[in-house]
Design an enzyme around this catalytic site. Structure first.
Site, PDB file in Angstrom:
ATOM      1  N   ARG A   1     -18.182  -1.143   0.272  1.00 34.25           N
ATOM      2  CA  ARG A   1     -17.640  -2.448   0.650  1.00 34.25           C
ATOM      3  C   ARG A   1     -18.123  -2.903   2.024  1.00 34.25           C
ATOM      4  O   ARG A   1     -17.964  -4.070   2.376  1.00 34.25           O
ATOM      5  CB  ARG A   1     -16.112  -2.398   0.612  1.00 34.25           C
ATOM      6  CG  ARG A   1     -15.548  -2.392  -0.804  1.00 34.25           C
ATOM      7  CD  ARG A   1     -14.058  -2.176  -0.841  1.00 34.25           C
ATOM      8  NE  ARG A   1     -13.706  -0.778  -0.581  1.00 34.25           N
ATOM      9  CZ  ARG A   1     -12.472  -0.306  -0.633  1.00 34.25           C
ATOM     10  NH1 ARG A   1     -11.467  -1.110  -0.936  1.00 34.25           N
ATOM     11  NH2 ARG A   1     -12.232   0.974  -0.395  1.00 34.25           N
TER      12      ARG A   1
ATOM     13  N   LYS B   1      -9.244 -16.682  -4.223  1.00 31.68           N
ATOM     14  CA  LYS B   1      -8.234 -16.179  -3.291  1.00 31.68           C
ATOM     15  C   LYS B   1      -8.664 -16.423  -1.851  1.00 31.68           C
ATOM     16  O   LYS B   1      -9.855 -16.417  -1.524  1.00 31.68           O
ATOM     17  CB  LYS B   1      -7.964 -14.694  -3.518  1.00 31.68           C
ATOM     18  CG  LYS B   1      -9.141 -13.770  -3.293  1.00 31.68           C
ATOM     19  CD  LYS B   1      -8.763 -12.330  -3.626  1.00 31.68           C
ATOM     20  CE  LYS B   1      -9.948 -11.393  -3.413  1.00 31.68           C
ATOM     21  NZ  LYS B   1      -9.623  -9.991  -3.779  1.00 31.68           N
TER      22      LYS B   1
ATOM     23  N   GLU C   1     -15.686  22.845   9.141  1.00 30.06           N
ATOM     24  CA  GLU C   1     -17.100  22.748   8.772  1.00 30.06           C
ATOM     25  C   GLU C   1     -17.285  23.159   7.317  1.00 30.06           C
ATOM     26  O   GLU C   1     -16.513  23.952   6.771  1.00 30.06           O
ATOM     27  CB  GLU C   1     -17.949  23.649   9.669  1.00 30.06           C
ATOM     28  CG  GLU C   1     -18.143  23.122  11.079  1.00 30.06           C
ATOM     29  CD  GLU C   1     -19.131  23.965  11.875  1.00 30.06           C
ATOM     30  OE1 GLU C   1     -19.751  24.872  11.276  1.00 30.06           O
ATOM     31  OE2 GLU C   1     -19.281  23.715  13.080  1.00 30.06           O
TER      32      GLU C   1
ATOM     33  N   THR D   1      -5.575  -0.739  -2.700  1.00 36.64           N
ATOM     34  CA  THR D   1      -4.155  -0.874  -2.348  1.00 36.64           C
ATOM     35  C   THR D   1      -3.368  -1.650  -3.395  1.00 36.64           C
ATOM     36  O   THR D   1      -2.151  -1.784  -3.275  1.00 36.64           O
ATOM     37  CB  THR D   1      -4.010  -1.579  -0.990  1.00 36.64           C
ATOM     38  OG1 THR D   1      -4.602  -2.881  -1.065  1.00 36.64           O
ATOM     39  CG2 THR D   1      -4.707  -0.770   0.109  1.00 36.64           C
TER      40      THR D   1
ATOM     41  N   ARG E   1      -7.943 -15.014   2.015  1.00 39.95           N
ATOM     42  CA  ARG E   1      -7.393 -13.881   2.755  1.00 39.95           C
ATOM     43  C   ARG E   1      -7.074 -14.277   4.190  1.00 39.95           C
ATOM     44  O   ARG E   1      -7.784 -15.083   4.804  1.00 39.95           O
ATOM     45  CB  ARG E   1      -8.381 -12.709   2.779  1.00 39.95           C
ATOM     46  CG  ARG E   1      -8.592 -12.024   1.419  1.00 39.95           C
ATOM     47  CD  ARG E   1      -9.466 -10.796   1.578  1.00 39.95           C
ATOM     48  NE  ARG E   1      -9.694 -10.095   0.332  1.00 39.95           N
ATOM     49  CZ  ARG E   1      -8.892  -9.145  -0.143  1.00 39.95           C
ATOM     50  NH1 ARG E   1      -7.807  -8.818   0.533  1.00 39.95           N
ATOM     51  NH2 ARG E   1      -9.167  -8.533  -1.280  1.00 39.95           N
TER      52      ARG E   1
ATOM     53  N   GLY F   1      -3.043  -4.741  -3.970  1.00 42.25           N
ATOM     54  CA  GLY F   1      -2.469  -6.027  -3.581  1.00 42.25           C
ATOM     55  C   GLY F   1      -3.023  -7.177  -4.401  1.00 42.25           C
ATOM     56  O   GLY F   1      -2.260  -8.006  -4.934  1.00 42.25           O
ATOM     57  N   THR F   2      -4.353  -7.237  -4.541  1.00 40.78           N
ATOM     58  CA  THR F   2      -4.984  -8.307  -5.307  1.00 40.78           C
ATOM     59  C   THR F   2      -4.594  -8.248  -6.773  1.00 40.78           C
ATOM     60  O   THR F   2      -4.241  -9.260  -7.388  1.00 40.78           O
ATOM     61  CB  THR F   2      -6.515  -8.222  -5.171  1.00 40.78           C
ATOM     62  OG1 THR F   2      -6.889  -8.432  -3.807  1.00 40.78           O
ATOM     63  CG2 THR F   2      -7.197  -9.266  -6.034  1.00 40.78           C
TER      64      THR F   2
END
Length: 404
Positions: A157, A269, A95, A300, A271, A302-303
């Site tokens: 997002r 792109k 907490e 991450t 996905r 990746g893109t």
């Protein structure tokens, strides 16, 4: 954070030696650990500290949550006023308790906290809950207003309804509104429409690090630069970057021989799932040019790594990247290390809107590969200028083109 055990039930978070080191790095512009903290050579937005510091301190005060203390110290430094005191306590069961130690009755309060993970072991949800309790403590202490400086808006997002899922970005807006914030300063939202999740009683100031980053790259003497968006949704951001790159570059004489139509390209792109890219197609030319990939979030990686590889495959001379929020989660350090080892990147620039993981963990995540060259662009001076203008009721016209 410096974890100081108090009895056997809770821990107090204080400014640790690590944060003091990072703040010193931000002021001096060098990092012995390997991550270079950079600034622009000229102040394109910042106009100096508060002129009447005593009057400013009597009227308003600046607090910081425990997520990004180094950035808050930088903002206080550029304002020329100290951070106010508060105690954030974590109990044995995780907490969180927040206690305001300075008098805030009748004062305008600015509170800086990113809703992101922190180190060590501080989750996105911990940061959000601490922020809510901090606002509550300030309101209960009779602060006249509470302006939250949110360098990174966690859950941004999740901004639309997908089947029967929650719209988390809207839910965070409701939580902050219910806690009692008066105004929100946020930097580079994933979707600008998130501003509409807040009621009209809570004004949202949407700031951007894009112009600051473009000013930095304009000073680097790039060759025939082309700005590339890794996806279709970032084209507006890339255009803003390009406009500032043109303005600052011409004033410095670094692009005097180039055409007025600075290069712009983008990727389409497809996905196959979350963080899984099936195909990327480039629209535009990058051959024999210096490429700057511009995005809002580096999670991450990746893109970004896939886009850099495609740019090199299409004949790009050099590839750089700027992402406002360097989350660098999961496999991101190793992916960037692999991309840099393959010659796909010169270096990557991120803003200091979120804290970075300790250097030892960063090196360990890269494995046996050379550590990628990561530069951290400080936005402390920009935020300090915004705070100063808000308190003086001045317009927030921070477009660099209007300064040249």
């Amino acid at each position: 954070f410096d974890l100081n055990q108090c009895g056997c039930t809770h821990t107090i978070y204080r400014l640790s030696a690590l944060h003091e080191h990072r703040f010193k790095v931000a002021m001096e512009g060098s990092d012995s650990e390997g991550r270079e903290v950079v600034q622009t050579q000229s102040w394109y937005f910042y106009r100096g500290p508060v002129e009447d510091k005593q009057a400013f301190a009597q009227k308003c005060c600046l607090f910081a949550g425990s997520n990004n203390l180094a950035l808050a110290e930088g903002v206080a430094h550029y304002l020329g006023v100290p951070l106010c005191n508060a105690k954030v306590t974590r109990f044995a069961d995780s907490e969180v308790s927040v206690e305001v130690l300075d008098i805030v009755r009748g004062r305008d309060v600015f509170l800086l906290q990113s809703v992101s993970r922190g180190f060590p072991g501080y989750s996105v949800n911990d940061s959000l809950m601490e922020l809510v309790l901090f606002v509550s403590a300030l309101r209960r202490a009779s602060a006249q207003s509470v302006t939250v400086i949110l360098p990174y808006y966690g859950y941004a997002r999740q901004d639309r309804r997908m089947t029967q899922a929650a719209i988390a970005a809207a839910d965070v807006a409701q939580i902050l509104t219910g806690a009692g914030i008066s105004r929100l300063l946020v930097m580079d939202l994933h979707s600008p429409q998130i501003q509409g999740f807040f009621p009209t009683s809570v004004p949202v100031e949407h700031l951007s690090a894009v112009s600051l980053a473009a000013s930095y790259f304009a000073e680097q003497g790039l060759h025939d630069a082309v700005v590339v968006s890794p996806d279709a949704g970032g084209v507006a951001r890339a255009k803003e970057f390009r406009a500032t790159l043109q303005s600052v570059g011409r004033s410095l004489g670094s692009i005097a021989e180039q055409s007025s139509d600075q290069g712009l390209a983008m990727f389409f792109k497809q996905r196959s799932g979350a963080s899984k890219i099936e195909r990327m197609d480039l629209a535009g030319s990058v051959r024999d040019q210096d490429v700057i990939l511009v995005d809002d979030i580096l999670d991450t990686a990746g893109t970004l790594c896939a886009a850099a590889a495609e740019c090199k495959r299409h004949g790009a001379r050099r590839v750089f990247a700027f992402c406002t929020h360097g989350l660098l989660s999961g496999e991101a350090p190793r992916r960037l290390a692999e991309a840099c080892a393959a010659g796909h990147f010169e270096y990557i620039v991120v803003a200091d809107t979120v804290p970075q993981q300790p250097w030892a963990e960063w090196c360990a995540a890269c494995g046996d590969l050379p550590v990628p060259r990561l530069k951290i662009l400080s936005v402390a001076a920009l935020l300090a200028e915004v705070v100063k203008r808000l308190e003086c009721n001045q317009p927030l016209d921070l477009r660099v083109a209007s300064r040249l």
